[in-house]
Design a protein around this motif. Sequence first.
Motif, PDB file in Angstrom:
ATOM      1  N   PHE A  30      24.753 -16.964   4.971  1.00 33.64           N
ATOM      2  CA  PHE A  30      26.291 -16.257   5.377  1.00 33.64           C
ATOM      3  C   PHE A  30      26.524 -15.020   5.955  1.00 33.64           C
ATOM      4  O   PHE A  30      27.364 -14.742   5.788  1.00 33.64           O
ATOM      5  CB  PHE A  30      26.893 -16.220   3.777  1.00 33.64           C
ATOM      6  N   PHE A  31      25.226 -14.577   6.419  1.00 34.73           N
ATOM      7  CA  PHE A  31      25.387 -13.126   6.883  1.00 34.73           C
ATOM      8  C   PHE A  31      26.277 -13.534   8.447  1.00 34.73           C
ATOM      9  O   PHE A  31      26.161 -14.448   9.049  1.00 34.73           O
ATOM     10  CB  PHE A  31      23.834 -12.686   7.444  1.00 34.73           C
ATOM     11  N   PRO A  32      26.914 -12.438   8.669  1.00 36.30           N
ATOM     12  CA  PRO A  32      27.545 -12.500   9.965  1.00 36.30           C
ATOM     13  C   PRO A  32      26.617 -12.910  11.133  1.00 36.30           C
ATOM     14  O   PRO A  32      25.572 -12.586  11.142  1.00 36.30           O
ATOM     15  CB  PRO A  32      28.191 -11.035  10.225  1.00 36.30           C
ATOM     16  N   LYS A  33      27.058 -13.537  12.200  1.00 42.42           N
ATOM     17  CA  LYS A  33      26.399 -13.824  13.415  1.00 42.42           C
ATOM     18  C   LYS A  33      25.354 -12.704  13.913  1.00 42.42           C
ATOM     19  O   LYS A  33      24.206 -13.070  14.119  1.00 42.42           O
ATOM     20  CB  LYS A  33      27.150 -14.340  14.329  1.00 42.42           C
ATOM     21  N   LYS A  34      26.060 -11.494  13.757  1.00 44.74           N
ATOM     22  CA  LYS A  34      25.148 -10.249  14.224  1.00 44.74           C
ATOM     23  C   LYS A  34      23.765 -10.048  13.302  1.00 44.74           C
ATOM     24  O   LYS A  34      23.029  -9.709  14.384  1.00 44.74           O
ATOM     25  CB  LYS A  34      26.194  -9.206  14.101  1.00 44.74           C
ATOM     26  N   PHE A  35      23.624 -10.463  12.445  1.00 42.82           N
ATOM     27  CA  PHE A  35      22.677 -10.328  11.753  1.00 42.82           C
ATOM     28  C   PHE A  35      21.690 -11.827  11.462  1.00 42.82           C
ATOM     29  O   PHE A  35      20.744 -11.754  10.596  1.00 42.82           O
ATOM     30  CB  PHE A  35      22.948  -9.939  10.201  1.00 42.82           C
ATOM     31  N   LYS A  36      22.082 -12.959  12.328  1.00 42.08           N
ATOM     32  CA  LYS A  36      21.360 -14.158  11.810  1.00 42.08           C
ATOM     33  C   LYS A  36      20.318 -14.492  12.712  1.00 42.08           C
ATOM     34  O   LYS A  36      19.485 -15.408  12.404  1.00 42.08           O
ATOM     35  CB  LYS A  36      22.611 -15.309  11.837  1.00 42.08           C
ATOM     36  N   PHE A  37      20.054 -13.844  13.886  1.00 40.54           N
ATOM     37  CA  PHE A  37      18.872 -14.149  14.677  1.00 40.54           C
ATOM     38  C   PHE A  37      19.035 -15.647  15.257  1.00 40.54           C
ATOM     39  O   PHE A  37      17.899 -16.331  14.624  1.00 40.54           O
ATOM     40  CB  PHE A  37      17.632 -13.832  14.218  1.00 40.54           C
ATOM     41  N   LEU A  38      20.263 -16.164  15.609  1.00 41.70           N
ATOM     42  CA  LEU A  38      20.509 -17.583  15.590  1.00 41.70           C
ATOM     43  C   LEU A  38      19.427 -18.268  16.658  1.00 41.70           C
ATOM     44  O   LEU A  38      19.148 -19.441  16.413  1.00 41.70           O
ATOM     45  CB  LEU A  38      21.957 -17.869  16.475  1.00 41.70           C
ATOM     46  N   LYS A  39      18.793 -17.707  17.770  1.00 47.52           N
ATOM     47  CA  LYS A  39      17.746 -18.448  18.406  1.00 47.52           C
ATOM     48  C   LYS A  39      16.275 -17.892  18.192  1.00 47.52           C
ATOM     49  O   LYS A  39      15.618 -18.264  19.110  1.00 47.52           O
ATOM     50  CB  LYS A  39      18.246 -18.091  19.979  1.00 47.52           C
ATOM     51  N   LYS A  40      16.231 -17.409  16.937  1.00 44.83           N
ATOM     52  CA  LYS A  40      14.831 -16.870  16.595  1.00 44.83           C
ATOM     53  C   LYS A  40      14.582 -17.231  15.234  1.00 44.83           C
ATOM     54  O   LYS A  40      15.430 -17.546  14.685  1.00 44.83           O
ATOM     55  CB  LYS A  40      14.777 -15.376  16.896  1.00 44.83           C
ATOM     56  N   LYS A  41      13.187 -17.399  14.898  1.00 39.22           N
ATOM     57  CA  LYS A  41      12.812 -17.712  13.583  1.00 39.22           C
ATOM     58  C   LYS A  41      12.464 -16.408  13.018  1.00 39.22           C
ATOM     59  O   LYS A  41      11.463 -15.804  13.515  1.00 39.22           O
ATOM     60  CB  LYS A  41      11.770 -18.651  13.447  1.00 39.22           C
ATOM     61  N   VAL A  42      13.107 -15.889  12.134  1.00 37.20           N
ATOM     62  CA  VAL A  42      12.856 -14.478  11.313  1.00 37.20           C
ATOM     63  C   VAL A  42      12.383 -14.753  10.082  1.00 37.20           C
ATOM     64  O   VAL A  42      13.019 -15.478   9.155  1.00 37.20           O
ATOM     65  CB  VAL A  42      14.087 -13.601  11.445  1.00 37.20           C
ATOM     66  N   PHE A  43      11.276 -13.927   9.921  1.00 36.80           N
ATOM     67  CA  PHE A  43      10.702 -13.820   8.333  1.00 36.80           C
ATOM     68  C   PHE A  43      10.746 -12.603   7.514  1.00 36.80           C
ATOM     69  O   PHE A  43      10.434 -11.704   8.270  1.00 36.80           O
ATOM     70  CB  PHE A  43       9.306 -14.680   8.484  1.00 36.80           C
ATOM     71  N   VAL A  44      10.726 -12.642   6.245  1.00 31.89           N
ATOM     72  CA  VAL A  44      10.982 -11.401   5.611  1.00 31.89           C
ATOM     73  C   VAL A  44      10.195 -12.099   4.320  1.00 31.89           C
ATOM     74  O   VAL A  44      10.072 -13.135   3.773  1.00 31.89           O
ATOM     75  CB  VAL A  44      12.268 -11.108   5.240  1.00 31.89           C
ATOM     76  N   THR A  45       9.317 -11.088   3.760  1.00 30.53           N
ATOM     77  CA  THR A  45       8.894 -11.258   2.454  1.00 30.53           C
ATOM     78  C   THR A  45       9.608 -10.260   1.356  1.00 30.53           C
ATOM     79  O   THR A  45       9.762  -9.181   1.517  1.00 30.53           O
ATOM     80  CB  THR A  45       7.411 -10.724   2.356  1.00 30.53           C
TER      81      THR A  45
END
Length: 152
Positions: A30-45
Amino acid sequence: MIKINVLTEEKLWTKKLKKKEEFFNKICKFFPKKFKFLKKKVFVTLLLSNNKNIKILNKKFRNKNKHTDILSFPFERKMKNSKEIYLGDIIISYEYMDKLNDLKKNFEENTAKIFIHGFLHLLGYDHIKDKDYKIMSQAENRIFKSISKILN
């Protein structure tokens, strides 16, 4: 797409958040598009911890001998594949969230807010100067507003 890998070292988290990984990954959707990284796979621990262990990390990495609500450690090296990004690590203290729960009566909301705060730190936001505080606070509020409909 953002993927949150949730680790728990404090058992009390399980009493308050039954499906932890689902909860945090849902917030990211539900993050706004600016924070979604639409064309990438982003990982956080994300490590769901406690005051004792977060105090140790705070002392070791920030030279502050006290517990805190959250720590964020951005990953500073770029990954070889630009379509995959590891943003870093977030650690949240259970006792802080539970204490806020006693005051404001909503554990999930408080946890979501502090998670958003830590996530923004991974993106480079900070709040040392007043001007930076305002920018970060506005971003936090905008994101929280977009996800508040999924809480409770």
